[in-house]
Structure formats: structure tokens, C-alpha cells
Design a protein around this motif. Structure first.
Motif, short mmCIF file in Angstrom:
data_model
loop_
_atom_site.label_atom_id
_atom_site.label_comp_id
_atom_site.label_asym_id
_atom_site.label_seq_id
_atom_site.Cartn_x
_atom_site.Cartn_y
_atom_site.Cartn_z
N LEU A 322 1.01 -1.03 0.04
CA LEU A 322 0.11 -0.02 -0.05
C LEU A 322 0.81 1.25 -0.09
O LEU A 322 1.74 1.37 0.93
N VAL A 323 0.55 2.07 -0.87
CA VAL A 323 1.37 3.61 -0.90
C VAL A 323 0.45 4.48 -0.47
O VAL A 323 -0.61 4.82 -1.26
N VAL A 324 0.52 5.16 0.56
CA VAL A 324 -0.37 6.01 1.21
C VAL A 324 -0.26 7.56 0.56
O VAL A 324 0.99 8.05 1.06
N ARG A 325 -0.90 8.17 0.19
CA ARG A 325 -0.88 9.60 -0.23
C ARG A 325 -2.39 10.15 0.31
O ARG A 325 -2.96 9.78 1.20
N ARG A 326 -2.36 11.61 -0.30
CA ARG A 326 -3.53 12.34 0.46
C ARG A 326 -5.04 12.08 -0.09
O ARG A 326 -5.70 12.45 0.39
N SER A 327 -5.09 11.21 -1.43
CA SER A 327 -6.45 10.79 -1.54
C SER A 327 -7.04 10.21 -0.89
O SER A 327 -8.53 9.89 -1.03
N ALA A 328 -6.80 9.32 -0.04
CA ALA A 328 -7.30 8.17 0.57
C ALA A 328 -6.50 8.06 2.23
O ALA A 328 -5.53 7.23 2.07
#
Length: 328
Positions: A322-328
Motif C-alpha cells: 500500500l502506498v498512502v498519499r493524500r487521496s485516501a
């Protein structure tokens, strides 16, 4: 003067009164097939009568020295992730002295393609019938069936894609979302990837006691994506799993066009971590499939199947992250 037609194994089979597969079994001396001695003699007699000479590639295959690996690709849109996988797999195999030939599925039959090339191994990223795979194996070709089928054969691709959809759902649910949407692709040719990813999202929702995802098709068009975003919000959906990053980025544009914001009004998660994902607005949360690792696993399967001394066992391609950025 017209050139004489080359005698083929089909001609031998007709002359001997046997199937083409039986000719392959006899000429390749396949040990696990029980062929009556009288049948073997008929095949060899037909070969001598017709002057049948297998191709050079087929001869080297029987001698165990063929170095051709055929990558058979389905006729679907090839995004950056698929191209990355093919490039890594080609490089991995060529480092081990194998010659890689890539063909996209077309009107030409699979049977005629592999018979002409006589590869040592075939990696199928396309639907190939169980009968065709059996014929390949009978002729001594090692088959890595990535695409799989509905007949119970282990399917590398489907297992991995279900897990990816499950990862998308698990992340959104962990963020407190209880009504989830799924942004489906418009191109029906990618259903072999879309269906298992959606199945994974459905599993994730069901295991948490949540309703199944609300599925809507999202084409790569801002106006259509805007309509989809508004429809989801009207249905109470607060987060969407997109088929891939391209669909997700289109949906983010639709969210903005609808006067909404991500992730406040509609969280969005994609798949692939393409280079543009980090430049989306907002930057896109996604699943990285690690194509280099997947390619290494497939290359290892080919090398092991060909009994190469340099074959190494590698971990199954279950290391998507999982690559977490600001969209979710």
C-alpha cells in the motif's frame, strides 16, 4: 516454378491414421504417454515415406537445447505496469541465456504460433485452452499459465488480483468508510483483471459486515467522471476503489469538477502506482504491485521448469504494498 509445400506433422498424422498429438508424443519420445509399438511404427513409417523433417527449433527442443521462451500476451490495453512486467521478465530470462519472443494474441491461432516457434517454454498472459496447453506440454514445451482458466488450473494472476482488491477495501475500511464504491473500467477487454479485483473488494466488505460496493463505470472523461462522483455521493458512498491509477486520476478530476474534494467528500484509491500517481491532485493513494518481483517469480518458474542449474526459488508475488498519499 512453384515451391514444394513443406511436409508437416499434420501430413504425418494423416498418413499414419493417428492424431497430431500422437505424432508429437512419438517423435518427442514422451515417456508418460503409453503408445502402442504398432502405432509408433506407423508414425515412423509415415515420417520416412513423406520425408518429414521437423524444424530446426523443434530438433533443438528435443535435444534439450532450445533457448526460446514465448511470452503470449492478451490483446488488451498495455499500460505502464504491464510493459514494466514484460521488460523485467525479458531481462531476467535473457540474463540466463534464453531468447524471449513476445507476441500479442491476434487472429492467428495459438497452436500454429507455438508449433512454428517450437519454444522451450511458453508464459501465457492470454487465454489458452486446456487442450492447447496439453499439446504444448506433450511436445516438451514447459508452460507457465499466468492467465489461468475456469477449469481448476492454478491461476497466478487471479489470486494476486483478488488480494489487491482486498487491500484496497481494507485500507478504506480502516479509515472509517462503511459505504464503498468501485470505479470499473470502460474497456471490456480487461475483465480478466477487473473481475478478480472487484471480487477482492467485495470480500473485504463482506468480511466486515458492510454492504457490497456500488459499482459504476468510469471512462477517462472529466464530465463522465463528474457524473459518477455525484451519483456516488448521492448514494452515500464516501470512498471509491478504482480499477487502476488511470481510472482513479480521472475520478479525482471528476470530483473536482463536481465541486467536491478528496478525501473529505470522496476518498479514492488506485492500483499500480504509475509515475503520474504522485502528481495527481491530491496525490493518489494506490497499490504497488512490484512488477520486478513478479517478473523474478515468473522467471524462476520458467528456469525451474526447464531444469536450468541456475534456477533459484523466489517468493510468490504476494508482496504488493500500500502506498498512502493524500487521496485516501
Amino acid at each position: 516454378m512453384a515451391r514444394a509445400r513443406r511436409v508437416t506433422s499434420v501430413d504425418v498424422a494423416r498418413e499414419a491414421g493417428v492424431s497430431q498429438a500422437t505424432v508429437s508424443y512419438v517423435l518427442n519420445n514422451v515417456s508418460h504417454q503409453k503408445i502402442a509399438e504398432e502405432t509408433r511404427q506407423r508414425v515412423h513409417a509415415a515420417v520416412e515415406k513423406l520425408g518429414y523433417t521437423p524444424s530446426a527449433a523443434a530438433r533443438t527442443l528435443r535435444l534439450g537445447r532450445s533457448d526460446i521462451v514465448l511470452l503470449l500476451i492478451a490483446n488488451v490495453p498495455l499500460g505502464s505496469t504491464a510493459i514494466e512486467l514484460i521488460e523485467h521478465l525479458t531481462a531476467d530470462l535473457e540474463r540466463h541465456g534464453l531468447s524471449v519472443i513476445t507476441r500479442i494474441e491476434s487472429g492467428r491461432t495459438v497452436a500454429s504460433l507455438w508449433k512454428d516457434l517450437a519454444p522451450a517454454a511458453v508464459v501465457t498472459f492470454a487465454p489458452v485452452t486446456k487442450e492447447n496447453r496439453a499439446d504444448m506440454r506433450a511436445a516438451g514445451t514447459y508452460v507457465v499459465n499466468v492467465w489461468g482458466d475456469s477449469e481448476g488450473e492454478p491461476n497466478v494472476m487471479t489470486r494476486g488480483q483478488i488480494r489487491i482488491g482486498r487491500m484496497q477495501a481494507d485500507h478504506l475500511i480502516s479509515q472509517g468508510h462503511v459505504r464503498i464504491g468501485y470505479a470499473a473500467p470502460a474497456d471490456s477487454r480487461v475483465r480478466a483483471f477487473f473481475d478478480p479485483r472487484l471480487a477482492g473488494v467485495r470480500q473485504g466488505c463482506a468480511d466486515r459486515g458492510l454492504p457490497p460496493p456500488s459499482v459504476r463505470e468510469v471512462v477517462l472523461d472529466a464530465e463522465a467522471a463528474c457524473a459518477a462522483a455525484r451519483a456516488w455521493r448521492a448514494d452515500g458512498v464516501t470512498a471509491v476503489c478504482a480499477f487502476n491509477d488511470e481510472v482513479a486520476i480521472a475520478l479525482l478530476a471528476g470530483v473536482r469538477a463536481a465541486g467536491l474534494s478528496a478525501p473529505t467528500d470522496l476518498a479514492v484509491i488506485g492500483v499500480d502506482d504509475i509515475p503520474m500517481a504522485r502528481f495527481a491532485e491530491p496525490p493518489l493513494t494506490t497499490i504497488d504491485q512490484h512488477m520486478e518481483a513478479v517478473a523474478a517469480e515468473l522467471a524462476g518458474a520458467v528456469l525451474k521448469g526447464l531444469e536450468r542449474p541456475d534456477a533459484r526459488r523466489s517468493a510468490p508475488p504476494d508482496n504488493a504494498t500500500l502506498v498512502v498519499r493524500r487521496s485516501a
